[in-house]
Design a protein around this motif. Structure first.
Motif, short mmCIF file in Angstrom:
data_model
loop_
_atom_site.label_atom_id
_atom_site.label_comp_id
_atom_site.label_asym_id
_atom_site.label_seq_id
_atom_site.Cartn_x
_atom_site.Cartn_y
_atom_site.Cartn_z
N VAL A 1 0.74 -1.16 -0.03
CA VAL A 1 -0.02 -0.15 0.07
C VAL A 1 0.92 1.00 -0.14
O VAL A 1 1.63 1.36 0.91
CB VAL A 1 -0.91 0.02 1.17
N GLU A 2 0.69 2.14 -1.10
CA GLU A 2 1.52 3.25 -1.25
C GLU A 2 0.76 4.59 -0.63
O GLU A 2 -0.42 4.52 -0.86
CB GLU A 2 1.95 3.72 -2.56
N SER A 3 1.40 5.42 -0.20
CA SER A 3 0.75 6.70 0.09
C SER A 3 1.68 7.80 -0.15
O SER A 3 3.03 7.63 -0.29
CB SER A 3 0.32 6.47 1.51
N GLY A 4 1.16 8.89 -0.03
CA GLY A 4 2.29 10.17 0.14
C GLY A 4 2.28 11.00 -1.14
O GLY A 4 2.94 12.19 -1.39
N LEU B 1 7.15 9.49 -0.13
CA LEU B 1 6.25 8.39 -0.57
C LEU B 1 6.54 7.27 0.54
O LEU B 1 7.60 7.17 1.06
CB LEU B 1 6.27 7.92 -1.95
N CYS C 1 5.40 3.15 1.29
CA CYS C 1 5.09 1.75 1.04
C CYS C 1 5.18 0.74 2.04
O CYS C 1 6.28 0.42 2.39
CB CYS C 1 5.68 1.30 -0.24
N THR D 1 0.33 5.55 -6.57
CA THR D 1 -0.04 6.71 -6.06
C THR D 1 0.68 7.99 -7.12
O THR D 1 1.63 7.79 -7.57
CB THR D 1 0.83 7.00 -4.48
#
Length: 114
Positions: free
Chosen positions: A5-8, A20, A22, A108
């Motif tokens: 799950v990636e974010s940022g 980012l 992960c 993302t």
């Protein structure tokens, strides 16, 4: 099955920074390779940075000196610190984890405005 799950991601002006993250759904093994790839519209997916162990780091020439990849095995997470962002860095950024199989995150979006 490993989920990443990636974010940022987000929208930032040229010259700005983003980080980012992960996170893997399972324990990551320090010597299994992990990396960040990106894909811009109409272009092939390309390697941005990879990490294996703690000292085996690789960067695309286009991001050397601006991006830093790091890992926190206790949190099953890798990071990509992106500094001095340029409009040409705009892309969907994907996390990858390699082992017996290759796993990808959902991506993302990073958009850098001029």
């Amino acid at each position: 099955q490993v989920q990443l799950v990636e974010s940022g991601g987000g929208l930032v002006q040229a010259g700005g920074s983003l980080r980012l993250s992960c996170t893997a759904s399972v324990r990551i093994f320090n010597f299994n390779p992990m990396g960040w790839y990106r894909q811009a519209p109409g272009k092939q997916r390309e390697l941005v940075a990879s990490i294996r162990g703690t000292t085996d780091l690789n960067y695309a020439d286009s991001v050397k000196g601006r991006f830093i990849i790091s890992k926190d095995t206790a949190k099953n997470t890798i990071y990509l610190q992106m500094n001095s962002l340029k409009p040409e860095d705009t892309a969907v950024y994907y996390c990858q984890y390699g082992g017996l199989k290759i796993y990808w995150g959902q991506g993302t979006q990073v958009t850098v405005s001029s």
